[in-house]
Design a protein around this motif. Structure first.
Motif, PDB file in Angstrom:
ATOM      1  N   VAL A 168      19.243 -28.853  51.322  1.00 47.29           N
ATOM      2  CA  VAL A 168      20.221 -27.780  51.490  1.00 47.29           C
ATOM      3  C   VAL A 168      21.396 -28.293  52.317  1.00 47.29           C
ATOM      4  O   VAL A 168      21.207 -28.890  53.379  1.00 47.29           O
ATOM      5  CB  VAL A 168      19.575 -26.562  52.190  1.00 47.29           C
ATOM      6  CG1 VAL A 168      20.604 -25.500  52.494  1.00 47.29           C
ATOM      7  CG2 VAL A 168      18.475 -25.993  51.325  1.00 47.29           C
ATOM      8  N   THR A 190      21.772 -16.703  43.301  1.00 49.73           N
ATOM      9  CA  THR A 190      21.376 -17.787  42.412  1.00 49.73           C
ATOM     10  C   THR A 190      22.610 -18.531  41.939  1.00 49.73           C
ATOM     11  O   THR A 190      23.699 -17.958  41.827  1.00 49.73           O
ATOM     12  CB  THR A 190      20.600 -17.253  41.194  1.00 49.73           C
ATOM     13  OG1 THR A 190      21.407 -16.291  40.528  1.00 49.73           O
ATOM     14  CG2 THR A 190      19.297 -16.615  41.631  1.00 49.73           C
ATOM     15  N   GLY A 191      22.435 -19.821  41.657  1.00 51.54           N
ATOM     16  CA  GLY A 191      23.549 -20.658  41.244  1.00 51.54           C
ATOM     17  C   GLY A 191      23.804 -20.575  39.756  1.00 51.54           C
ATOM     18  O   GLY A 191      23.158 -19.833  39.019  1.00 51.54           O
ATOM     19  N   GLY A 221      22.287 -25.175  43.318  1.00 54.56           N
ATOM     20  CA  GLY A 221      23.363 -24.195  43.324  1.00 54.56           C
ATOM     21  C   GLY A 221      22.987 -22.875  43.971  1.00 54.56           C
ATOM     22  O   GLY A 221      23.854 -22.045  44.235  1.00 54.56           O
ATOM     23  N   ASP A 222      21.703 -22.651  44.242  1.00 55.05           N
ATOM     24  CA  ASP A 222      21.269 -21.410  44.882  1.00 55.05           C
ATOM     25  C   ASP A 222      21.723 -21.375  46.338  1.00 55.05           C
ATOM     26  O   ASP A 222      21.688 -22.386  47.038  1.00 55.05           O
ATOM     27  CB  ASP A 222      19.743 -21.277  44.847  1.00 55.05           C
ATOM     28  CG  ASP A 222      19.208 -21.019  43.456  1.00 55.05           C
ATOM     29  OD1 ASP A 222      20.016 -20.804  42.546  1.00 55.05           O
ATOM     30  OD2 ASP A 222      17.973 -21.040  43.292  1.00 55.05           O
ATOM     31  N   SER A 223      22.135 -20.205  46.800  1.00 50.61           N
ATOM     32  CA  SER A 223      22.467 -19.999  48.200  1.00 50.61           C
ATOM     33  C   SER A 223      21.230 -19.423  48.880  1.00 50.61           C
ATOM     34  O   SER A 223      20.670 -18.430  48.410  1.00 50.61           O
ATOM     35  CB  SER A 223      23.644 -19.039  48.320  1.00 50.61           C
ATOM     36  OG  SER A 223      23.992 -18.856  49.657  1.00 50.61           O
ATOM     37  N   GLN A 278      21.901 -21.204  56.807  1.00 48.15           N
ATOM     38  CA  GLN A 278      22.286 -20.725  55.488  1.00 48.15           C
ATOM     39  C   GLN A 278      23.083 -21.817  54.810  1.00 48.15           C
ATOM     40  O   GLN A 278      23.987 -22.402  55.407  1.00 48.15           O
ATOM     41  CB  GLN A 278      23.121 -19.452  55.588  1.00 48.15           C
ATOM     42  CG  GLN A 278      23.478 -18.883  54.233  1.00 48.15           C
ATOM     43  CD  GLN A 278      24.080 -17.497  54.323  1.00 48.15           C
ATOM     44  OE1 GLN A 278      24.235 -16.952  55.406  1.00 48.15           O
ATOM     45  NE2 GLN A 278      24.413 -16.934  53.185  1.00 48.15           N
ATOM     46  N   GLY A 279      22.723 -22.112  53.567  1.00 47.87           N
ATOM     47  CA  GLY A 279      23.408 -23.175  52.854  1.00 47.87           C
ATOM     48  C   GLY A 279      23.162 -23.105  51.364  1.00 47.87           C
ATOM     49  O   GLY A 279      22.604 -22.134  50.851  1.00 47.87           O
ATOM     50  N   VAL A 280      23.573 -24.175  50.677  1.00 47.43           N
ATOM     51  CA  VAL A 280      23.480 -24.253  49.223  1.00 47.43           C
ATOM     52  C   VAL A 280      22.561 -25.408  48.846  1.00 47.43           C
ATOM     53  O   VAL A 280      22.663 -26.503  49.414  1.00 47.43           O
ATOM     54  CB  VAL A 280      24.879 -24.463  48.604  1.00 47.43           C
ATOM     55  CG1 VAL A 280      24.796 -24.604  47.099  1.00 47.43           C
ATOM     56  CG2 VAL A 280      25.796 -23.324  48.982  1.00 47.43           C
TER      57      VAL A 280
END
Length: 83
Positions: A22, A80-81, A55-57, A8-10
């Protein structure tokens, strides 16, 4: 059936067609000072529908190697970023 890793990341960069970079953050305990420090690693993930933005996770799942450096594919977009 084998267990596949999930990360899991950005999203920090759109790296070309159907690819995103990511940034994954993890916390580890420093061996000498016993303080929690952050460690970072970037992964390339496969985005089949080109739906990711910076910017989305996201959550990505491990798959067969798709290129020399790309071995994860997009599972879900968590948030969403800023646009």
């Amino acid at each position: 059936m084998t267990h596949k890793r999930e990360i899991q990341g950005v999203v920090v960069k759109k790296s070309g067609d159907k690819t995103a970079s990511v940034l994954v953050t993890r916390s580890v305990l420093h061996p000498k000072y016993h303080k929690t420090v952050k460690r970072f690693k970037k992964y390339l993930i496969h985005d089949e529908k080109n739906e990711l933005n910076v910017g989305d996770s996201v959550i990505a799942i491990e798959c067969r190697p798709l290129s020399k450096t790309k071995s994860f594919r997009l599972k879900t977009i968590v948030a969403t970023g800023v646009k």
